[in-house]
Motif scaffolding. Structure first.
Motif, PDB file in Angstrom:
ATOM      1  N   MET A 286      -5.562  -3.371  -5.095  1.00  0.00           N
ATOM      2  CA  MET A 286      -5.249  -4.442  -4.183  1.00  0.00           C
ATOM      3  C   MET A 286      -6.332  -5.025  -3.356  1.00  0.00           C
TER       4      MET A 286
ATOM      5  N   ALA B  43       0.789  -1.194   0.094  1.00  0.00           N
ATOM      6  CA  ALA B  43       0.197   0.042   0.177  1.00  0.00           C
ATOM      7  C   ALA B  43       0.995   1.195  -0.040  1.00  0.00           C
TER       8      ALA B  43
ATOM      9  N   VAL C 271       2.380   1.772  -3.337  1.00  0.00           N
ATOM     10  CA  VAL C 271       1.433   2.331  -4.545  1.00  0.00           C
ATOM     11  C   VAL C 271       1.169   3.795  -4.070  1.00  0.00           C
TER      12      VAL C 271
ATOM     13  N   TRP D 223      -4.895   1.132  -4.679  1.00  0.00           N
ATOM     14  CA  TRP D 223      -5.284   0.441  -3.588  1.00  0.00           C
ATOM     15  C   TRP D 223      -6.493  -0.188  -3.750  1.00  0.00           C
TER      16      TRP D 223
END
Length: 581
Positions: A356, A87, A90, A353
């Motif tokens: 993900m 995260a 990213v 995100w």
């Protein structure tokens, strides 16, 4: 989705990148180090930039592109080695993508813009490696960047003045198109010439800026540049109307007629000669233009002798920031590029995100997709999202069809990657979606060199990333509005008014024979042309944004009409008819 004609020099960046990538890929294959292909590609793809610049300017610009690429790669590799949170990676990739977008727009580096460094760095964030490996990988990228510089400069050995000749040819072709515009139904003026006139002014303005970058340190180089300037002044005379073009050509009506079709044919013929590398044609000179070139050449000689500058037949108007100062001014507080950067940062982060959240392990493709759709305004971003989604879907189908050939071995993978590179450059200027069909398998092949992944999972993840990146990117584009787009119009209107006032002062004062007056008129013409081009671009950007105050359409139309009339007066003032040389 409609296909356009390809850009006239698409083959130049295509072949440059092909040669740079082919040399590096074959070298890695011979050394059995193909997993390093991502790092060599970072340097080799720098060969896509700078092909519209004269070679002297290209030699200075490409090292900055290479250094920027290597710096971005270094940040991404270092973060990937130190940070274990996907995260957080990213978020870092999103911030770097925003920096790429703003810097590329501020420097006006041109296609492919921010897409290449964003793709390379976003991929590098998720490449497993140790911190000690980073210097070697950066050295590899820097070495192939130097190779890209050599490849891009090699054509100078064959056609040393090719870029400026092409820029001048484009201006001649645009002027010919303007002269061929049909009269309106009432005969009062050309019908629908606003777009054509703007295109001509933009092409002439771009050609002047290209010639300003050409050094004239020797008499031969000065003479060659002066010959292109004569052609460019001839093209610029079309902005003064067909009558002005005919007078500049040495005619008094007759064969030139009211529509200037004979002059248009002559301009097209000269453009073809420039593109084919033939000797420069002889062009009629006016008294005022001859005085202008003589005066500026004398001024340049004084500058050269005093060490304050270089000699040359013409120099840009003084007082305008250039280089690093111009880039800093475009990124200053209040710049319309800052909301675009905020859009890219928010959109890329949220897209990664979200990817993900739906189970994609390495969501860099969602970050790249979101970064690629952001254009100058919301309308263009919406169009780019549709193009990107369609192109990626078709590209995934192409990649799936090529899997049997890909699995035959590394030589086939290298050949396919190079073929996709050529296909991308051949198609992307026709329409972005068609270029994306080739970009997608090329990007997947580059990741396959590092580590083989199951084909089904790879295609599924890329399709999810594409849809998520485009959808989330569009949502952020709508939510993060660019309210400064309208403010840019206000600033552009003020600059047009100032430039027009300065031009009117020259026109009302009357022409005075002499180099000083001709040079001042030329500078006033250049300044007004640049301001009109900037106003039209600002209006286009603001028209595609939403949720902002009403645009001053009447003020824009009046400023453009009055500005073009004043510009025509300046153009007609310089080319007084004289017999051809």
């Amino acid at each position: 989705m409609r296909l356009r004609r390809p850009v006239d020099i698409w083959h130049k960046p295509a072949l440059s990148a092909f040669v740079a990538m082919a040399i590096s890929d074959v070298t890695l294959f011979a050394l059995d180090r193909l997993p390093l292909v991502l790092y060599t590609s970072a340097g080799a793809m720098c060969a896509l930039y700078g092909h519209g610049l004269p070679y002297a300017a290209r030699a200075r610009t490409l090292p900055w592109v290479v250094l920027g690429m290597v710096a971005s790669l270094g940040l991404a590799l270092t973060a990937g080695a130190l940070v274990s949170s996907t995260a957080l990676l990213v978020g870092c990739a999103a911030l770097l993508a925003a920096v790429h977008k703003m810097v590329c727009d501020a420097t006006r580096i041109g296609p492919p813009g921010n897409l290449i460094p964003t793709f390379i760095s976003a991929s590098a964030f998720f490449v497993p490696q140790r911190l000690g490996q980073v210097p070697g990988h950066l050295a590899t990228a820097l070495g192939t960047g130097a190779l890209a510089w050599l490849v891009c400069m090699a054509p100078a050995l064959v056609r040393p003045r090719g870029p400026e000749r092409i820029a001048t040819a484009r201006a001649l072709e645009a002027a010919a198109a303007l002269l061929r515009t049909a009269p309106g139904p009432d005969g009062s003026g050309p019908a629908g010439t606003g777009h054509v006139r703007h295109a001509t002014a933009a092409a002439v303005n771009a050609a002047w800026h290209t010639l300003f970058l050409v050094p004239a340190r020797t008499p031969a180089k000065a003479a060659a540049r002066a010959g292109l300037e004569r052609l460019l002044v001839r093209a610029e005379s079309a902005l003064g109307g067909p009558a002005g073009a005919a007078r500049h050509a040495g005619g008094c009506g007759g064969e030139h007629g009211g529509d200037g079709r004979v002059e248009a044919g002559r301009l097209d013929g000269w453009a073809r000669e420039l593109r084919r590398g033939r000797p420069l044609p002889e062009v009629a000179l006016s008294v005022a233009q001859a005085e202008e070139w003589a005066g500026v050449a004398a001024e340049g000689a004084v500058r050269a002798c005093s060490g304050t500058g270089e000699s040359g037949p013409r120099r840009p108007a003084p007082g305008r920031p250039r280089g690093v100062r111009a880039v800093a001014a475009r990124l200053a507080p209040g710049s319309p590029l800052l909301p675009i950067g905020a859009r890219v940062a928010a959109g890329c982060a949220l897209a990664g995100w979200a990817s993900m959240a739906v189970g994609v392990g390495h969501p860099y493709w969602a970050v790249v997709t979101a970064a690629s759709i952001y254009q100058a305004n919301t309308t263009l971003s919406w169009q780019r999202a549709l193009q990107r989604t369609l192109g990626n879907l078709l590209g995934l189908l192409l990649f799936t069809a090529l899997l049997p050939l890909i699995h035959t071995g590394r030589p086939a993978m290298i050949a396919l990657a190079l073929a996709c590179q050529l296909g991308t450059e051949a198609c992307i200027t026709r329409n972005y979606w068609l270029g994306s069909v080739w970009v997608t398998p090329m990007a997947l092949l580059l990741t396959e060199f590092g580590s083989r992944q199951p084909a089904g999972a790879l295609v599924r993840d890329r399709w999810i990333d594409t849809v998520v990146g485009a959808a989330v990117g569009l949502v952020c584009c709508v939510l993060v509005t660019n309210r400064r787009a309208a403010n840019r119009i206000d600033s552009a209107l003020e600059r047009v008014a100032d430039a027009e006032a300065a031009a009117l002062r020259l026109l009302t004062a009357g022409a005075v024979p002499g180099a000083y007056d001709a040079r001042e008129t030329g500078w006033a013409r250049d300044r007004l042309t640049a301001c009109l081009v900037e106003l039209r671009e600002a209006a286009k950007v603001a028209a595609g944004e939403w949720w902002q105050r009403a645009l001053p359409e009447e003020r824009i139309a009046h400023a453009e009409q009055q500005g073009h009339r004043t510009l025509a007066g300046l153009v007609r003032r310089l080319p007084a008819p004289v017999p051809a040389a």
